[in-house]
Write a protein that holds these residues in place. Structure first.
Motif: not given
Length: 237
Positions: A68-79, A55-61, A20-29
């Motif tokens: 990030c789903e709870k906080n829409s202002s937070r950006q995803l960080q590559l693991a 998640i399977t490839s180890g890029q996200l947890t 349920s991530l926002t379009f901005d979060q997915i676009a930034n990641f």
């Protein structure tokens, strides 16, 4: 965000379908434009791309996605990957020769063959940036332009550096077996062996030799008796 994930569009497809991530979060990641992510969600973009699970490839947890789903202002960080793969060794390919210098390669090859016969074919190929077929053709005088070839220094032509040429020559000299010259039977002997040594003279006799014995002195001749004998000869005539 330091780097983009592998297969960014496929990753964006999976994130749109499974989170349920926002379009901005997915676009930034995924390093995409938000409108492109909106087009993926609407089915207008990447309709034939299968989603890739980061998640399977180890890029996200899962914890990062949930936060990030709870906080829409937070950006995803590559693991960061815990496994470090060694860098593949770079293979040194053939030397690149500019188009303006390629016509000079046969002359350089002929120079190397004549002036450095100890070089191997692989070394000449590295220095001149040529192929084995061309090298063999020039060596066997079967090259299409053999009659017009003139030996030319590859360093002067700019095909290689003097350091590279010296390195290959020294390397070929180390690989070459040492030649031991055997003494010839008909060789000239040294002067010490052919020159007779004499003892140093000590006396005058040793230098000039012993004097020869003197002949016995003749008796004095009587002049009157000589002329008397001559007068007797005249009267007889």
């Amino acid at each position: 965000m330091n780097t983009a994930p592998l297969m960014p569009k496929a990753t964006a497809v999976w994130l749109v379908e499974n989170t349920s991530l926002t379009f901005d979060q997915i676009a930034n990641f995924c390093k995409l434009h938000p409108l492109e992510v909106k087009g993926i969600a609407d089915g207008e973009v990447a309709s034939g791309i299968k989603g890739h699970d980061p998640i399977t490839s180890g890029q996200l947890t899962r914890e990062e996605i949930a936060a990030c789903e709870k906080n829409s202002s937070r950006q995803l960080q590559l693991a960061q990957s815990k496994v470090r793969l060694p860098e593949a060794p770079r293979k040194r390919g053939a030397r690149y020769t500019p188009l303006s210098r390629r016509q000079d390669r046969p002359n350089a090859i002929l120079w190397l063959i004549r002036n450095h016969p100890e070089l191997k074919d692989a070394q000449i190929m590295r220095l001149a940036g040529t192929t084995k077929t061309t090298l063999q053709a020039i060596r066997n005088r079967t090259h299409w332009n053999s009659a017009a070839l003139t030996p030319a220094d590859p360093v002067t032509l700019g095909l290689c550096s003097q350091i590279d040429l010296d390195f290959e020559v020294n390397r070929a000299a180390k690989d070459r077996p040492h030649h031991v010259e055997e003494p010839h039977a008909d060789a000239l002997l040294p002067a010490e062996a052919t020159t007779r040594r004499y003892d140093e003279p000590r006396t005058e006799a040793d230098v000039f030799g012993a004097p020869s014995p003197k002949a016995p002195e003749e008796d004095d001749v009587d002049v009157d008796s000589v002329f008397a004998s001559l007068k007797d000869l005249k009267t007889r005539e």
